[in-house]
Motif scaffolding. Structure first.
Motif, PDB file in Angstrom:
ATOM      1  N   ARG A  19       0.996  -1.190  -0.069  1.00  0.00           N
ATOM      2  CA  ARG A  19       0.114   0.042   0.076  1.00  0.00           C
ATOM      3  C   ARG A  19       0.673   1.360   0.133  1.00  0.00           C
ATOM      4  O   ARG A  19       0.371   2.245  -0.609  1.00  0.00           O
ATOM      5  N   GLN A  64       2.146   2.039  -3.456  1.00  0.00           N
ATOM      6  CA  GLN A  64       1.151   2.300  -4.171  1.00  0.00           C
ATOM      7  C   GLN A  64       0.601   3.818  -4.169  1.00  0.00           C
ATOM      8  O   GLN A  64       0.707   4.643  -5.114  1.00  0.00           O
ATOM      9  N   SER A  65       0.710   4.108  -2.763  1.00  0.00           N
ATOM     10  CA  SER A  65       0.393   5.571  -2.344  1.00  0.00           C
ATOM     11  C   SER A  65       1.601   6.615  -2.805  1.00  0.00           C
ATOM     12  O   SER A  65       1.194   7.505  -3.439  1.00  0.00           O
ATOM     13  N   GLU A  66       2.725   6.170  -2.581  1.00  0.00           N
ATOM     14  CA  GLU A  66       3.963   7.070  -3.080  1.00  0.00           C
ATOM     15  C   GLU A  66       4.096   7.039  -4.670  1.00  0.00           C
ATOM     16  O   GLU A  66       4.342   8.051  -5.115  1.00  0.00           O
ATOM     17  N   CYS A  99       1.578   7.120  -6.721  1.00  0.00           N
ATOM     18  CA  CYS A  99       0.364   8.122  -6.951  1.00  0.00           C
ATOM     19  C   CYS A  99       0.931   9.545  -7.019  1.00  0.00           C
ATOM     20  O   CYS A  99       0.754  10.310  -7.810  1.00  0.00           O
ATOM     21  N   ALA A 135      -4.946   1.497  -6.881  1.00  0.00           N
ATOM     22  CA  ALA A 135      -4.460   1.713  -5.704  1.00  0.00           C
ATOM     23  C   ALA A 135      -5.383   2.496  -4.764  1.00  0.00           C
ATOM     24  O   ALA A 135      -5.459   2.247  -3.579  1.00  0.00           O
ATOM     25  N   TYR A 136      -6.431   3.383  -5.360  1.00  0.00           N
ATOM     26  CA  TYR A 136      -7.377   3.810  -4.782  1.00  0.00           C
ATOM     27  C   TYR A 136      -8.274   2.948  -4.137  1.00  0.00           C
ATOM     28  O   TYR A 136      -8.549   3.113  -2.887  1.00  0.00           O
ATOM     29  N   CYS A 171      -6.419  -1.450   2.958  1.00  0.00           N
ATOM     30  CA  CYS A 171      -5.424  -1.065   4.060  1.00  0.00           C
ATOM     31  C   CYS A 171      -5.776  -1.334   5.528  1.00  0.00           C
ATOM     32  O   CYS A 171      -7.084  -0.903   5.662  1.00  0.00           O
ATOM     33  N   SER A 217      -5.199   4.877   4.394  1.00  0.00           N
ATOM     34  CA  SER A 217      -6.123   4.561   3.347  1.00  0.00           C
ATOM     35  C   SER A 217      -6.622   5.768   2.780  1.00  0.00           C
ATOM     36  O   SER A 217      -6.795   6.001   1.597  1.00  0.00           O
ATOM     37  N   THR A 243      -5.024   8.680   3.059  1.00  0.00           N
ATOM     38  CA  THR A 243      -3.809   9.450   2.292  1.00  0.00           C
ATOM     39  C   THR A 243      -3.853   8.778   0.978  1.00  0.00           C
ATOM     40  O   THR A 243      -3.494   9.443   0.176  1.00  0.00           O
ATOM     41  N   THR A 244      -3.915   7.240   0.858  1.00  0.00           N
ATOM     42  CA  THR A 244      -3.644   6.820  -0.379  1.00  0.00           C
ATOM     43  C   THR A 244      -4.782   7.197  -1.311  1.00  0.00           C
ATOM     44  O   THR A 244      -4.589   7.742  -2.402  1.00  0.00           O
ATOM     45  N   ARG A 275      -4.300  10.847  -2.457  1.00  0.00           N
ATOM     46  CA  ARG A 275      -2.930  11.033  -3.415  1.00  0.00           C
ATOM     47  C   ARG A 275      -3.332  10.403  -4.821  1.00  0.00           C
ATOM     48  O   ARG A 275      -3.057  10.877  -5.970  1.00  0.00           O
TER      49      ARG A 275
END
Length: 110
Positions: A9, A12-14, A16, A45-46, A50, A56, A58-59, A62
């Protein structure tokens, strides 16, 4: 990167955030990321699970920012997002009273 580390996760977040940075103010990069399926990876990723509500959110924020950055031709993009079910997902999230105000604002900006 997003395909290789689908279960991670944080990656994936980074990713984005990185896509937003790569595409910001660069029409050529936006088009290339879109053409290579970037929006599908961002949306995955969305939707990824998580264990942490904070991570969750934050991702999701992003991912919305990254998708918003990719909007190079609103008509084409809007139709594509609608056909993929992304618009519907955002509409559902936006109307959910438990969604954070910050996430709702980012969704509204789309």
């Amino acid at each position: 990167c997003m395909d290789t580390f689908q279960e991670h996760r944080i990656v994936q977040s980074e990713a984005c955030t990185a896509l937003h940075a790569i595409c910001n103010n660069s029409p050529q990069n936006k088009e290339q990321v879109w053409r290579l399926g970037g929006v599908d990876r961002i949306f995955r990723a969305y939707n990824s699970y998580c264990w942490s509500e904070e991570m969750s959110t934050t991702t999701k924020i992003r991912a919305c920012v990254a998708i918003n950055t990719l909007l190079y031709d609103c008509r084409v993009v809007s139709d594509d997002l609608r056909n993929k079910g992304i618009i519907l997902k955002f509409e559902e999230e936006y109307s959910d009273a438990t969604v954070s105000g910050e996430l709702r604002q980012v969704i509204q900006d789309l």
